[in-house]
Enzyme design. Structure first.
Site, short mmCIF file in Angstrom:
data_model
loop_
_atom_site.label_atom_id
_atom_site.label_comp_id
_atom_site.label_asym_id
_atom_site.label_seq_id
_atom_site.Cartn_x
_atom_site.Cartn_y
_atom_site.Cartn_z
N GLY A 1 -5.44 12.12 -0.80
CA GLY A 1 -6.86 12.33 -0.13
C GLY A 1 -8.00 12.49 -0.92
N SER B 1 0.94 -1.18 -0.05
CA SER B 1 0.09 0.05 -0.01
C SER B 1 0.78 1.25 -0.22
CB SER B 1 -0.95 0.07 1.32
OG SER B 1 -1.84 -1.18 1.20
N GLU C 1 -10.12 1.68 -2.45
CA GLU C 1 -9.77 1.87 -3.98
C GLU C 1 -11.33 1.21 -4.55
OE1 GLU C 1 -7.18 2.86 -5.66
OE2 GLU C 1 -5.87 2.76 -4.04
N HIS D 1 -18.19 10.69 2.66
CA HIS D 1 -18.26 10.24 1.24
C HIS D 1 -16.89 9.22 0.84
CE1 HIS D 1 -20.19 14.06 1.54
NE2 HIS D 1 -21.18 13.45 0.70
C1 FAD Z 1 -6.78 1.01 5.63
C2 FAD Z 1 -7.42 1.70 4.45
C3 FAD Z 1 -6.68 2.59 4.01
C4 FAD Z 1 -7.20 3.57 3.00
N1 FAD Z 1 -6.40 4.53 2.18
C5 FAD Z 1 -6.95 5.45 1.56
C6 FAD Z 1 -6.22 6.42 0.89
O1 FAD Z 1 -5.07 6.56 1.04
N2 FAD Z 1 -6.95 7.37 0.37
C7 FAD Z 1 -8.09 7.39 0.21
O2 FAD Z 1 -9.00 8.42 -0.38
N3 FAD Z 1 -9.14 6.61 0.70
C8 FAD Z 1 -8.35 5.51 1.44
N4 FAD Z 1 -9.25 4.54 1.90
C9 FAD Z 1 -10.68 4.81 1.99
C10 FAD Z 1 -11.54 3.76 1.22
O3 FAD Z 1 -11.20 3.95 -0.24
C11 FAD Z 1 -12.99 3.75 1.56
O4 FAD Z 1 -12.97 3.00 2.75
C12 FAD Z 1 -13.81 2.88 0.68
O5 FAD Z 1 -13.94 3.68 -0.64
C13 FAD Z 1 -15.27 2.86 1.11
O6 FAD Z 1 -15.79 3.82 1.50
P1 FAD Z 1 -16.38 3.73 3.10
O7 FAD Z 1 -15.46 3.02 4.04
O8 FAD Z 1 -16.92 5.27 3.36
O9 FAD Z 1 -17.64 2.74 2.86
P2 FAD Z 1 -19.07 3.04 2.37
O10 FAD Z 1 -19.04 4.00 1.09
O11 FAD Z 1 -19.85 3.95 3.50
O12 FAD Z 1 -19.67 1.76 2.37
C14 FAD Z 1 -20.09 0.81 3.12
C15 FAD Z 1 -20.70 -0.40 2.44
O13 FAD Z 1 -21.78 0.28 1.50
C16 FAD Z 1 -21.79 -0.51 0.44
N5 FAD Z 1 -22.20 0.43 -0.64
C17 FAD Z 1 -21.80 1.75 -0.59
N6 FAD Z 1 -22.57 2.41 -1.83
C18 FAD Z 1 -23.09 1.23 -2.36
C19 FAD Z 1 -24.10 1.12 -3.56
N7 FAD Z 1 -24.34 2.27 -4.31
N8 FAD Z 1 -24.58 -0.03 -3.53
C20 FAD Z 1 -24.22 -1.13 -2.95
N9 FAD Z 1 -23.51 -1.15 -1.99
C21 FAD Z 1 -23.02 0.22 -1.57
C22 FAD Z 1 -20.17 -0.58 0.12
O14 FAD Z 1 -19.77 -1.44 -0.78
C23 FAD Z 1 -19.82 -1.05 1.54
O15 FAD Z 1 -19.98 -2.49 1.69
C24 FAD Z 1 -8.63 3.58 2.96
C25 FAD Z 1 -9.43 2.69 3.76
C26 FAD Z 1 -8.67 1.80 4.52
C27 FAD Z 1 -9.73 1.04 5.28
#
Ligand code: FAD
Lengths: 246, 392
Positions: free
Chosen positions: B137, B98, B371, B143
């Site tokens: 970021g 990562s 991702e 979001h």
């Molecule tokens: C260790 C770690 C490192 C990370 N590093 C980065 C980084 O460097 N930069 C960065 O920008 N982000 C980073 N992220 C963030 C990551 O990209 C997000 O956690 C991810 O995109 C999901 O967003 P959320 O956690 O808000 O989940 P949510 O979007 O709230 O999703 C929750 C659940 O709902 C489901 N869901 C959401 N929308 C829909 C839909 N339309 N239809 C069906 N199901 C849906 C999802 O599949 C998931 O199962 C990181 C995350 C982790 C855990």
């Protein structure tokens, strides 16, 4: 200082060894090849000569096109130029003749070989090269410094070390100690990229007949089952009457 | 931890699809992982600490921006080489991968693709050498899967931009010198800004207590009236497509990386199954264990083919985002299932830090989420084949 490092292309030590053609050929199927470890210590020492004393480093291998990845790796580690003599490496003497020819033509001050290659473990080539080109020779070399045309070499001897003063041109049979395992280099991505454009010259062999030929290979007998004995008397008895070693 | 005895499986002789240079790249990354990652990674993961010494190692082998041209400090290698490097690093640990993915695909890539010549010259060589580390970021507290809804924003104040908002779950945030921040302008259009540590009002609190990617640092980015010089805007692309372009590159790397984690789990379980005796036989002789192992190598082989083909398409500039989504989703899912099955083959030993499997298993929970989650990638494929958008 112009340095020639002789690089053998040998099976990795973890390879499973098999033979084909009624046990006359080594089966290269699935075998991974690496730079002969003794040569890798020498190559790393040569890189230090290059970095600290401005030496030019060429690497050479006697072998078919399949050995080129090994030469590319040496280029990626930092050698300036590679030479492949396009003939299979059969016996020690014919290989030494090929290498001696390159060493002579290129006018190298220092030829670094390995004490032995870990495939056939002949251990003859560097000494033969030295004789053929009329250079000084230090075998089992575990330390080397060069100032002008003077060299100080350390040789591993039974139970100790011997320090020698000699002069260039010099051939060594190197091994661990020239540098340590932790000094060995992993090529980096920029090095690999640069190796693309470094010369890898393929030369046809000079006339050299093999003096020896392989008749057949035989693997050591597989280890038998362990026998547990209960007393020293029984052990002595078995060693004497069954194994017949005491 | 046990010594690293890894031997890579290649059931379909896929090495024949690779050039000698690809194999040299892979071997170099593999040797480095064996030497510098395997011996230390378990301890750092247990302590939940980022192994900082790994930065100079990653830079030294050339894992930061391997496909960025040499004039900017990269190695100018192709996409398959990049994939192989990610595979080998993730074989060691997804957290270390990562760190490398973020630096290469989410920080160096946008500066290279969307930045000015001055920005490239200023940042890329320092990022390639690891002197500076970067983070990306996009995700915000409210979001995640829907980054287009972001509220982080900047206003034009004449001689500078004024940035406000917050990002969450940002890999490398706690130590990064440079952050690529996606924010909306006054018209609501998304732009990338290069924010540097030390700018007033910018802070990066660390996120603690993760059970996954414990050897990678994650944090928030908080912008409280941060004055960002105008020359720090990435001018050559805007809109949601700009960050998504970076994600394409990173997701592609993950599709390969996941194979590394899966291969490590498979290799460990295979070796264990031949050594562990129960009922007077190696457990690998029982049909149930063979089924697990045989299915694992089948899935790994399919994933390898998918990644390789995607690499060829990317080298030709023909891979679509939807194709990348399919590979990321399939390969991470494949890896997480293999990790779970492999762990069971090791029985109780599988839950200890003596073996890498449980760590991979926990790491992959993040990889399947970040991702683009597993669900989101499925919906991308769904949209691609039906033309009907499930997000709206
Ligand atoms: C260790 C770690 C490192 C990370 N590093 C980065 C980084 O460097 N930069 C960065 O920008 N982000 C980073 N992220 C963030 C990551 O990209 C997000 O956690 C991810 O995109 C999901 O967003 P959320 O956690 O808000 O989940 P949510 O979007 O709230 O999703 C929750 C659940 O709902 C489901 N869901 C959401 N929308 C829909 C839909 N339309 N239809 C069906 N199901 C849906 C999802 O599949 C998931 O199962 C990181 C995350 C982790 C855990």
């Amino acid at each position: 200082m112009k340095i020639l490092v002789c690089i053998s292309h040998v099976p990795d030590t973890t390879s499973k060894i098999n033979f084909t053609d009624s046990d006359t050929k080594f089966d290269t199927n699935g075998v991974q090849f690496v730079i002969n470890p003794n040569d890798e210590f020498g190559l790393t020492r040569a890189m230090w000569f290059k970095e600290k004393q401005g030496a030019t480093v060429h690497v050479v291998n006697v072998g078919g096109a399949e050995t080129e990845p090994t030469l590319r790796k040496a280029l990626a580690i930092g050698a300036d130029e590679a030479i492949r003599i396009n003939t299979p490496a059969t016996d020690g003497f014919s290989v030494a003749k090929q290498l001696a020819n390159v060493a002579k033509e290129g006018g190298y001050d220092l030829v670094i070989g390995g004490r032995e290659s870990i495939d056939y473990n002949g251990g003859m080539v560097p000494g033969m090269v030295a004789k053929l080109i009329g250079a000084n020779f230090v075998n089992t070399c575990i330390g080397l410094e060069v100032e002008g045309d003077k060299a100080t070499a350390i040789r591993e001897i039974d139970g100790g070390k011997e320090t020698l003063k000699t002069s260039l041109p010099l051939v060594i049979g190197g091994q661990k100690g020239l540098v340590e395992e932790s000094d060995l280099r992993i090529p980096n991505m920029r090095g690999i990229m640069q190796a693309r454009t470094k010369p890898l010259n393929v030369k046809e062999p000079v006339d050299a007949n093999a003096e020896t030929n392989t008749v057949s290979f035989q693997k050591p007998a597989p280890k038998g089952a362990v026998k547990l004995v209960d007393s020293v008397d029984e052990l002595v008895n078995l060693l004497h009457n069954e194994a017949k070693v005491i | 931890m046990k010594p690293d005895l890894f031997e890579a499986p290649d059931y379909y002789n896929l090495d024949e699809l690779l050039s000698d240079e690809h194999k040299l790249v892979r071997q170099a990354a593999r040797d480095w992982v064996k030497r510098d990652v395997s011996p230390i990674i378990e301890e750092y993961a247990q302590k939940a600490e980022f192994p900082e010494q790994i930065i100079s190692g990653l830079a030294e082998i050339g894992a930061f921006g391997p496909y960025i041209p040499e004039e900017y400090g990269g190695a100018g290698l192709d996409q398959i080489s990049y994939g192989l490097i990610m595979q080998e690093i993730e074989r060691g640990d997804s957290g270390v991968r990562s760190t490398a993915s973020v630096q290469s695909s989410l920080v160096m890539y946008p500066i290279y693709k969307y930045g000015t010549e001055e920005q490239r010259k200023k940042y890329l060589p320092k990022l390639a050498s690891g002197e500076w580390m970067g983070c990306f970021g996009l995700t915000e507290p409210d979001h995640g899967s829907n980054p287009g809804g972001m509220t982080t924003n900047f206003k034009d104040k004449g001689d500078h931009y004024l940035l406000n908002g917050a990002k969450m779950w940002i890999s490398n945030a706690p130590f990064a010198q440079v952050a690529i921040v996606w924010a909306k302008n006054e018209e609501g259009r998304i732009h990338g800004l290069i924010v540097e540590r030390g700018m007033e009002g910018f802070s990066t609190p660390e996120t603690h207590n993760k059970w996954s990617l414990r050897a990678s640092a994650t944090g928030e980015l908080i912008f409280d009236n941060v004055k960002v010089p105008k020359e720090n805007l990435l001018p050559n692309k805007s809109g949601l497509g700009a960050p998504l372009g970076c994600l394409d590159s990173a997701r592609y790397g993950i599709a390969w990386g996941a194979i590394g984690a899966a291969m490590d789990c498979y290799d460990t379980a295979l070796r264990y199954s031949k050594e562990r005796m129960q009922f007077g036989k190696p457990i690998g002789q029982f049909q149930l264990q063979q089924k697990k192992l045989a299915e694992m190598i089948t899935e790994i082989t399919k994933a390898q083919l998918l990644a390789w083909r995607l690499g060829v398409l990317r080298n030709d500039g023909k891979a679509t985002s939807a194709q990348i989504s399919m590979a990321k989703r399939n390969n991470v899912d494949m890896a997480i299932n293999i990790a779970r099955e492999a762990r069971q083959i090791l029985g109780g030993m599988g839950i200890t830090g003596e073996y890498s499997i449980m760590r991979h298993s926990m790491n992959l929970e993040s990889v399947i989420t970040y991702e683009g989650t597993h669900d989101i990638h499925l919906l991308i494929t769904g949209l691609d084949i039906t033309g009907l958008n499930a997000f709206q």
